[in-house]
Scaffold this active site. Structure first.
Site, PDB file in Angstrom:
ATOM      1  N   ASN A   1       0.659  -1.130   0.150  1.00  0.00           N
ATOM      2  CA  ASN A   1       0.067   0.165  -0.108  1.00  0.00           C
ATOM      3  C   ASN A   1       0.887   1.161   0.028  1.00  0.00           C
ATOM      4  OD1 ASN A   1      -1.786   2.267   0.435  1.00  0.00           O
ATOM      5  ND2 ASN A   1      -2.860   1.218   2.377  1.00  0.00           N
TER       6      ASN A   1
ATOM      7  N   ALA B   1       0.461   4.222   0.471  1.00  0.00           N
ATOM      8  CA  ALA B   1       0.203   5.263   1.544  1.00  0.00           C
ATOM      9  C   ALA B   1       0.660   4.684   2.754  1.00  0.00           C
ATOM     10  CB  ALA B   1      -1.382   5.511   1.414  1.00  0.00           C
ATOM     11  N   CYS B   2       1.294   3.783   2.903  1.00  0.00           N
ATOM     12  CA  CYS B   2       1.852   2.722   4.257  1.00  0.00           C
ATOM     13  C   CYS B   2       3.210   3.346   4.353  1.00  0.00           C
ATOM     14  CB  CYS B   2       1.319   1.790   4.543  1.00  0.00           C
ATOM     15  SG  CYS B   2       1.985   0.586   5.709  1.00  0.00           S
ATOM     16  N   GLY B   3       3.776   3.875   5.350  1.00  0.00           N
ATOM     17  CA  GLY B   3       5.031   4.016   5.475  1.00  0.00           C
ATOM     18  C   GLY B   3       5.851   2.632   5.879  1.00  0.00           C
TER      19      GLY B   3
ATOM     20  N   ARG C   1       6.265   1.203   2.334  1.00  0.00           N
ATOM     21  CA  ARG C   1       7.220   2.066   1.462  1.00  0.00           C
ATOM     22  C   ARG C   1       8.713   1.464   2.187  1.00  0.00           C
ATOM     23  NH1 ARG C   1       3.742   6.033   2.569  1.00  0.00           N
ATOM     24  NH2 ARG C   1       5.018   7.084   4.128  1.00  0.00           N
TER      25      ARG C   1
END
Length: 135
Positions: free
Chosen positions: A11, A13-15, A18
């Site tokens: 995802n 949007a997920c740190g 990433r």
């Protein structure tokens, strides 16, 4: 694709997610990145991943930022079948990132867990927030 296949159910949007993509790339591997919120899940796919992780649907159920509570999924009596059906219908209910390699499958939370299933690892890993993790 690199010589050591890595698939990351990601995802953007997920740190944590990433960080995992960056960690895999940082050791010279090129992962296949699957944005599961767009791609969705199949029941067979989730069942296979969970079996390979030795996990239950509840082990990967994401509560924060999901409709889990509204759907009544947080109650202890909710069956695995019900959870799987909900995860297929609402992909956001599956925690991320899930990483698949020839060495196994892991929910990489915290992100440094990814190194459990990679064929190489650095001495340290720096997360996007600047935290340095010694491995």
């Amino acid at each position: 694709m690199s010589d050591f296949p890595v698939t990351i159910f990601h995802n953007p949007a997920c740190g944590t997610s990433r960080n995992v993509v960056a960690a895999v790339q940082g050791v010279g591997l090129t992962p296949e990145v699957v944005e599961y919120l767009k791609a969705g899940w199949t029941r067979d796919q989730l069942t296979d991943l969970l079996a390979r992780m030795g996990a239950s649907p509840r082990d990967v159920l994401r509560e924060k930022g999901t409709p889990a509570a509204e759907l009544g999924l947080l109650d202890d009596g909710v069956s695995d079948d019900t959870l799987l059906d909900a995860m297929v219908a609402h992909p956001i209910l599956v925690n991320r990132p899930i990483v698949v390699t020839p060495l196994g499958v892991v929910l990489a939370r915290p992100s440094e867990r990814v190194f459990e299933v990679l064929d190489r690892r650095p001495e340290t890993f720096t997360k996007e927030d600047g935290e340095v993790v010694r491995l």
